[in-house]
Design a protein around this motif. Sequence first.
Motif, PDB file in Angstrom:
ATOM      1  N   HIS A   8       1.055  -1.299   0.032  1.00 42.85           N
ATOM      2  CA  HIS A   8      -0.059  -0.066  -0.050  1.00 42.85           C
ATOM      3  C   HIS A   8       0.820   1.295   0.086  1.00 42.85           C
ATOM      4  O   HIS A   8       1.940   1.404   0.855  1.00 42.85           O
ATOM      5  CB  HIS A   8      -0.761   0.042   1.281  1.00 42.85           C
ATOM      6  CG  HIS A   8      -1.971  -1.092   0.972  1.00 42.85           C
ATOM      7  ND1 HIS A   8      -3.061  -0.796   0.895  1.00 42.85           N
ATOM      8  CD2 HIS A   8      -2.026  -2.330   1.435  1.00 42.85           C
ATOM      9  CE1 HIS A   8      -3.961  -1.921   0.769  1.00 42.85           C
ATOM     10  NE2 HIS A   8      -3.347  -2.790   1.136  1.00 42.85           N
ATOM     11  N   VAL A  10       0.190   5.169   0.897  1.00 47.50           N
ATOM     12  CA  VAL A  10      -0.740   5.697   1.377  1.00 47.50           C
ATOM     13  C   VAL A  10      -0.135   7.394   1.658  1.00 47.50           C
ATOM     14  O   VAL A  10       0.994   7.736   1.934  1.00 47.50           O
ATOM     15  CB  VAL A  10      -1.093   5.551   2.900  1.00 47.50           C
ATOM     16  CG1 VAL A  10      -2.289   6.339   3.501  1.00 47.50           C
ATOM     17  CG2 VAL A  10      -1.646   3.941   2.825  1.00 47.50           C
ATOM     18  N   HIS A  18      -6.257   6.023   6.255  1.00 46.20           N
ATOM     19  CA  HIS A  18      -6.573   4.977   5.356  1.00 46.20           C
ATOM     20  C   HIS A  18      -6.378   3.706   5.844  1.00 46.20           C
ATOM     21  O   HIS A  18      -5.756   3.343   6.629  1.00 46.20           O
ATOM     22  CB  HIS A  18      -5.342   5.261   4.202  1.00 46.20           C
ATOM     23  CG  HIS A  18      -5.569   6.335   3.408  1.00 46.20           C
ATOM     24  ND1 HIS A  18      -6.434   6.795   2.059  1.00 46.20           N
ATOM     25  CD2 HIS A  18      -5.144   7.575   3.537  1.00 46.20           C
ATOM     26  CE1 HIS A  18      -6.122   7.735   1.712  1.00 46.20           C
ATOM     27  NE2 HIS A  18      -5.655   8.491   2.580  1.00 46.20           N
ATOM     28  N   THR A  20      -5.946   0.071   5.143  1.00 43.84           N
ATOM     29  CA  THR A  20      -4.988  -0.824   4.309  1.00 43.84           C
ATOM     30  C   THR A  20      -5.188  -2.218   4.515  1.00 43.84           C
ATOM     31  O   THR A  20      -4.534  -3.064   4.011  1.00 43.84           O
ATOM     32  CB  THR A  20      -3.506  -0.615   4.491  1.00 43.84           C
ATOM     33  OG1 THR A  20      -3.124  -0.717   6.227  1.00 43.84           O
ATOM     34  CG2 THR A  20      -2.958   1.027   4.422  1.00 43.84           C
ATOM     35  N   CYS A  24     -10.815   0.667   1.320  1.00 42.15           N
ATOM     36  CA  CYS A  24     -10.708   1.952   1.860  1.00 42.15           C
ATOM     37  C   CYS A  24     -11.489   2.791   1.148  1.00 42.15           C
ATOM     38  O   CYS A  24     -11.951   2.847   0.126  1.00 42.15           O
ATOM     39  CB  CYS A  24      -9.107   2.484   1.577  1.00 42.15           C
ATOM     40  SG  CYS A  24      -8.735   4.254   2.147  1.00 42.15           S
ATOM     41  N   CYS A  26     -11.115   5.739   0.168  1.00 46.05           N
ATOM     42  CA  CYS A  26     -10.469   6.518  -1.033  1.00 46.05           C
ATOM     43  C   CYS A  26     -10.512   5.742  -2.507  1.00 46.05           C
ATOM     44  O   CYS A  26     -10.208   6.424  -3.474  1.00 46.05           O
ATOM     45  CB  CYS A  26      -9.202   7.231  -0.740  1.00 46.05           C
ATOM     46  SG  CYS A  26      -7.996   5.997  -0.795  1.00 46.05           S
ATOM     47  N   PRO A  28      -8.611   3.184  -3.477  1.00 45.11           N
ATOM     48  CA  PRO A  28      -7.313   3.016  -3.913  1.00 45.11           C
ATOM     49  C   PRO A  28      -7.144   2.314  -5.343  1.00 45.11           C
ATOM     50  O   PRO A  28      -7.924   1.287  -5.748  1.00 45.11           O
ATOM     51  CB  PRO A  28      -6.554   2.076  -2.681  1.00 45.11           C
ATOM     52  CG  PRO A  28      -7.455   1.465  -2.078  1.00 45.11           C
ATOM     53  CD  PRO A  28      -8.897   2.227  -2.145  1.00 45.11           C
ATOM     54  N   HIS A  46      -3.407   4.679  -2.894  1.00 47.47           N
ATOM     55  CA  HIS A  46      -4.300   5.395  -2.332  1.00 47.47           C
ATOM     56  C   HIS A  46      -4.384   7.042  -2.709  1.00 47.47           C
ATOM     57  O   HIS A  46      -3.256   7.435  -3.084  1.00 47.47           O
ATOM     58  CB  HIS A  46      -4.297   5.525  -0.510  1.00 47.47           C
ATOM     59  CG  HIS A  46      -4.450   3.875  -0.054  1.00 47.47           C
ATOM     60  ND1 HIS A  46      -5.877   3.695   0.561  1.00 47.47           N
ATOM     61  CD2 HIS A  46      -3.735   3.067  -0.247  1.00 47.47           C
ATOM     62  CE1 HIS A  46      -5.522   2.427   0.896  1.00 47.47           C
ATOM     63  NE2 HIS A  46      -4.212   1.729   0.542  1.00 47.47           N
TER      64      HIS A  46
END
Length: 59
Positions: A8, A10, A18, A20, A24, A26, A28, A46
């Motif tokens: 990940h 971030v 976030h 992981t 998430c 967002c 990713p 992310h």
Amino acid sequence: MTTADEAHVVPLNDLIEHDTEGDCVCVPEARPVTRDDGSIAWLMVHHSLDGRETSEQLQ
Ligand SMILES: [Zn+2]
């Protein structure tokens, strides 16, 4: 969907924490990367939620 073949990326100092280990907020981006032994790993990139990307799209 977390596996040992995931890494990940971030954003630092982002407005949210976030996740992981699960899904998430967002969403990713999964980028396939080929490792030295020829196997595929996934780089989970992310997205920053501080609004920079949104403002760029509006211009
Ligand atoms: Zn995230």
